[in-house]
Design an enzyme around this catalytic site. Structure first.
Site, PDB file in Angstrom:
ATOM      1  N   CYS A 150      42.587  52.249  53.458  1.00  0.00           N
ATOM      2  CA  CYS A 150      43.011  50.926  52.964  1.00  0.00           C
ATOM      3  C   CYS A 150      43.564  50.067  54.085  1.00  0.00           C
ATOM      4  CB  CYS A 150      43.990  51.067  51.802  1.00  0.00           C
ATOM      5  SG  CYS A 150      45.408  52.068  52.158  1.00  0.00           S
ATOM      6  N   GLY A 162      44.162  51.503  44.553  1.00  0.00           N
ATOM      7  CA  GLY A 162      42.736  51.308  44.300  1.00  0.00           C
ATOM      8  C   GLY A 162      42.359  49.862  44.510  1.00  0.00           C
ATOM      9  N   SER A 163      41.351  49.441  43.791  1.00  0.00           N
ATOM     10  CA  SER A 163      40.799  48.103  44.035  1.00  0.00           C
ATOM     11  C   SER A 163      41.606  47.022  43.313  1.00  0.00           C
ATOM     12  CB  SER A 163      39.357  48.059  43.535  1.00  0.00           C
ATOM     13  OG  SER A 163      39.338  48.234  42.133  1.00  0.00           O
ATOM     14  N   THR A 174      40.631  46.640  39.560  1.00  0.00           N
ATOM     15  CA  THR A 174      41.308  47.566  38.643  1.00  0.00           C
ATOM     16  C   THR A 174      42.786  47.200  38.517  1.00  0.00           C
ATOM     17  OG1 THR A 174      39.727  49.281  39.216  1.00  0.00           O
ATOM     18  CG2 THR A 174      41.735  50.005  38.141  1.00  0.00           C
ATOM     19  N   GLY A 175      43.406  46.815  39.623  1.00  0.00           N
ATOM     20  CA  GLY A 175      44.818  46.403  39.590  1.00  0.00           C
ATOM     21  C   GLY A 175      45.044  45.295  38.578  1.00  0.00           C
ATOM     22  N   LYS A 231      45.885  60.520  36.995  1.00  0.00           N
ATOM     23  CA  LYS A 231      44.457  60.297  36.783  1.00  0.00           C
ATOM     24  C   LYS A 231      43.817  60.158  38.157  1.00  0.00           C
ATOM     25  CE  LYS A 231      41.084  57.977  36.419  1.00  0.00           C
ATOM     26  NZ  LYS A 231      39.869  58.306  37.187  1.00  0.00           N
ATOM     27  N   GLU A 271      36.724  43.069  51.114  1.00  0.00           N
ATOM     28  CA  GLU A 271      36.915  44.423  51.631  1.00  0.00           C
ATOM     29  C   GLU A 271      35.605  45.193  51.497  1.00  0.00           C
ATOM     30  OE1 GLU A 271      39.454  47.206  49.382  1.00  0.00           O
ATOM     31  OE2 GLU A 271      40.368  47.701  51.313  1.00  0.00           O
ATOM     32  N   GLU A 324      48.989  49.302  44.850  1.00  0.00           N
ATOM     33  CA  GLU A 324      48.611  49.282  46.272  1.00  0.00           C
ATOM     34  C   GLU A 324      47.117  49.022  46.292  1.00  0.00           C
ATOM     35  OE1 GLU A 324      47.108  49.973  49.389  1.00  0.00           O
ATOM     36  OE2 GLU A 324      47.968  51.967  49.766  1.00  0.00           O
TER      37      GLU A 324
HETATM   38  P1  ADP Z   1      37.818  52.262  44.360  1.00  0.00           P
HETATM   39  O1  ADP Z   1      37.011  51.068  44.707  1.00  0.00           O
HETATM   40  O2  ADP Z   1      38.740  52.757  45.397  1.00  0.00           O
HETATM   41  O3  ADP Z   1      37.039  53.334  43.669  1.00  0.00           O
HETATM   42  P2  ADP Z   1      38.924  51.728  41.792  1.00  0.00           P
HETATM   43  O4  ADP Z   1      39.993  50.755  41.479  1.00  0.00           O
HETATM   44  O5  ADP Z   1      37.612  51.569  41.133  1.00  0.00           O
HETATM   45  O6  ADP Z   1      38.842  51.679  43.340  1.00  0.00           O
HETATM   46  O7  ADP Z   1      39.401  53.216  41.524  1.00  0.00           O
HETATM   47  C1  ADP Z   1      40.701  53.662  41.772  1.00  0.00           C
HETATM   48  C2  ADP Z   1      41.158  54.486  40.594  1.00  0.00           C
HETATM   49  O8  ADP Z   1      41.221  53.641  39.449  1.00  0.00           O
HETATM   50  C3  ADP Z   1      40.214  55.628  40.221  1.00  0.00           C
HETATM   51  O9  ADP Z   1      40.985  56.753  39.815  1.00  0.00           O
HETATM   52  C4  ADP Z   1      39.449  55.059  39.064  1.00  0.00           C
HETATM   53  O10 ADP Z   1      38.942  56.042  38.186  1.00  0.00           O
HETATM   54  C5  ADP Z   1      40.517  54.238  38.382  1.00  0.00           C
HETATM   55  N1  ADP Z   1      39.981  53.183  37.493  1.00  0.00           N
HETATM   56  C6  ADP Z   1      38.814  52.524  37.596  1.00  0.00           C
HETATM   57  N2  ADP Z   1      38.663  51.650  36.573  1.00  0.00           N
HETATM   58  C7  ADP Z   1      39.774  51.736  35.810  1.00  0.00           C
HETATM   59  C8  ADP Z   1      40.238  51.092  34.608  1.00  0.00           C
HETATM   60  N3  ADP Z   1      39.521  50.163  33.974  1.00  0.00           N
HETATM   61  N4  ADP Z   1      41.448  51.460  34.127  1.00  0.00           N
HETATM   62  C9  ADP Z   1      42.208  52.359  34.746  1.00  0.00           C
HETATM   63  N5  ADP Z   1      41.821  53.019  35.863  1.00  0.00           N
HETATM   64  C10 ADP Z   1      40.621  52.724  36.398  1.00  0.00           C
END
Ligand code: ADP
Length: 495
Positions: free
Chosen positions: A300, A242-243, A246-247, A189, A399, A265
């Protein structure tokens, strides 16, 4: 050598609307919904992207599961997978410029950097894991004579990978390559705003001989398709960059579904610490500026907190600001630019908001702080240095993921360690000193997954990358990355 003419020719080619890559084929979203992809270069619509639903994601996971179970990839010899992944690396190198330009139009990274850090680095990553996989041996345990105990490395099954927009090919291949090398099936994804080059990689994988269903890509909103992937009962391992927000959600989704292992990560607020005995302060200023401002700070491991020893603070900050002002920010497809676009308007506004907050909390804006080149329609920001930042300020704790450096003075080693460790993050750090003992004391004391000494940034595939504290768990890169994609299976045999 990259040539401007070739880049300009590629950027003029319209990008067709993109579907998912499921079971070896492009397929539109089941609902027919399409997301607009906007280029940060000029704010114009680049193409449409399938806006997936949970049904699309579940179809991709079913396809990955079927492929895994029938063994079309999982039961092939490692030597076969090696050959296919080398072929994929060849194809990535063949199309490197095209992939790079497509990716830059999508996410705005400056092309000199993107060519190396995206396309070429992805090819290198596929080669690395291709080379590794037929050299991974199992174990025979030292048991009693009447027992033979074997420890096998088994693929985990279906891997879900969720990746961000800042370096989609580099970070994507850190996950795709070892997962495929180990014999797993994969559902990827990508970020909504950086899916295009990864969709091309899936097509190249098919061309290289990765069987249908083994490598699927589903695009669309994270909160829809990402959530469906993380909640799936048929995904065995989830890998994510990612963030932190979301983690956290992913861990909840895992708990609410099948307890799939999650490797995260996450972000950083990495301290870059300059002592008065640094070997070359001018070089330290140059590298420290690059360590935060390259790719508009959207890295990052960016050294986003600069800690400078009090007695050299003013001179060092002046030297660093001179480097910050000298960067050529502009069209990321112009070879003369050194820093490209901020990846979205939302991100740009967040970056500017952090500057405002920092000023309100008492920090001084030393250089930058403004949006520039607004007439292009694109999203560009000056490299920004804030001084007089207290360790507890928002800009020292959160961040930003933008071209904003927070500078804080420190007294001595203990003070530096205390400030360095005073955030929730622990991804990367840097120390500049000529004193070998001090360098090793700092390496031991700083809680981060990576520590640079007398440099900042840099690292290749031979070493692991991963965070401690709330920067995550698990490692990308190096042989250690394979641990995420293998189960250990014990066979205890009575003789
Ligand atoms: P960033 O701030 O780097 O955009 P995110 O965590 O928002 O960090 O995004 C990183 C990835 O996680 C992207 O592919 C985003 O579409 C995906 N993402 C965002 N929200 C969700 C969620 N609720 N569940 C799963 N994946 C998500």
């Amino acid at each position: 050598m990259l040539e401007q003419g070739a880049i300009d020719a590629l950027r003029a080619i319209p990008v067709p609307d993109q579907g998912h890559h499921i079971d070896g084929r492009q397929s539109p979203a089941e609902t027919g919904e399409v997301l607009d992809v906007v280029s940060p270069i000029d704010g114009a619509r680049l193409c449409g992207l399938a806006s997936g639903s949970a049904a699309d994601m579940n179809r991709a996971v079913r396809s990955a599961r079927a492929a895994f179970e029938d063994g079309r990839w999982s039961k092939t010899a490692p030597a076969h997978r090696k050959k296919v992944l080398h072929r994929l690396a060849d194809l990535i190198e063949r199309d490197a410029l095209e992939l790079t330009v497509l990716g830059v139009r999508d996410n705005g990274t400056e092309i000199n950097m993107a060519y190396k850090a995206e396309a070429l680095s992805a090819a290198g990553t596929f080669r690395y894991y291709a080379e590794v996989i037929d050299k991974v041996y199992g174990e025979i345990a030292p048991t009693a004579q009447n027992i033979l105990a074997l420890v096998h490395h088994a693929p985990v099954g279906v891997v879900g990978a969720i990746v961000p927009w800042n370096f989609p090919l580099m970070i994507g291949s850190w996950k795709i390559a070892p997962a495929l090398a180990a014999g797993n099936s994969l559902v990827l994804k990508p970020a909504e705003s950086a899916s295009l080059s990864l969709l091309r990689i899936a097509a190249l994988a098919a061309e290289a001989g990765v069987p249908d269903g083994v490598f699927n890509v589903v695009t669309g909103p994270g909160a829809v398709v990402g959530e469906a992937l993380a909640l799936s009962m048929d995904v065995d391992v989830l890998v994510f960059t990612g963030s932190g927000a979301t983690g956290r959600r992913l861990l909840n989704y895992s708990a609410a579904s099948n307890l799939k292992r999650c490797y995260l990560e996450l972000g950083g607020k990495s301290p870059n610490i300059v002592f008065n005995d640094a070997p070359d302060l001018e070089e330290a200023a140059r590298v420290s500026a690059a360590g935060i401002f390259r790719n508009s700070g959207q890295v990052c491991v960016a050294g986003s907190r600069l800690l400078v020893q009090q007695d050299i603070h003013d001179d060092f900050v002046s030297a660093l600001c001179a480097h910050a002002r000298a960067f050529r920010v502009g069209d990321p497809l112009d070879l003369k630019s050194q820093i490209g676009a901020v990846h979205s308007l939302t991100q740009l506004e967040a970056d500017l908001g952090f500057v405002e907050t920092a000023e309100a909390e008492g920090a001084d804006l030393r250089t930058g702080g403004q949006r520039i080149l607004e007439e292009t329609g694109g999203y560009y920001m000056q490299p920004t240095v804030m001084t007089n930042v207290k360790p507890t300020d928002t800009i020292a704790q959160r961040e930003v993921f933008g071209p904003v450096l927070a500078v804080t003075p420190f007294k001595d080693e203990d003070d530096a360690i205390r400030i360095a460790n005073s955030t929730e993050f622990g991804l990367a750090s840097g120390v500049w000193t000529e004193n070998l003992g001090r360098a090793h004391r700092m390496i031991a004391a700083i809680r981060s997954g990576v520590i640079h000494v007398n440099t900042y940034g840099g690292a290749d595939l031979t070493v692991p990358l991963g965070g401690v504290k709330q920067s995550g768990n698990g490692h990308d890169k190096s042989l250690h990355a394979l641990d995420k994609y293998h189960d250990l299976k014990t066979a205890w045999i009575q003789l």
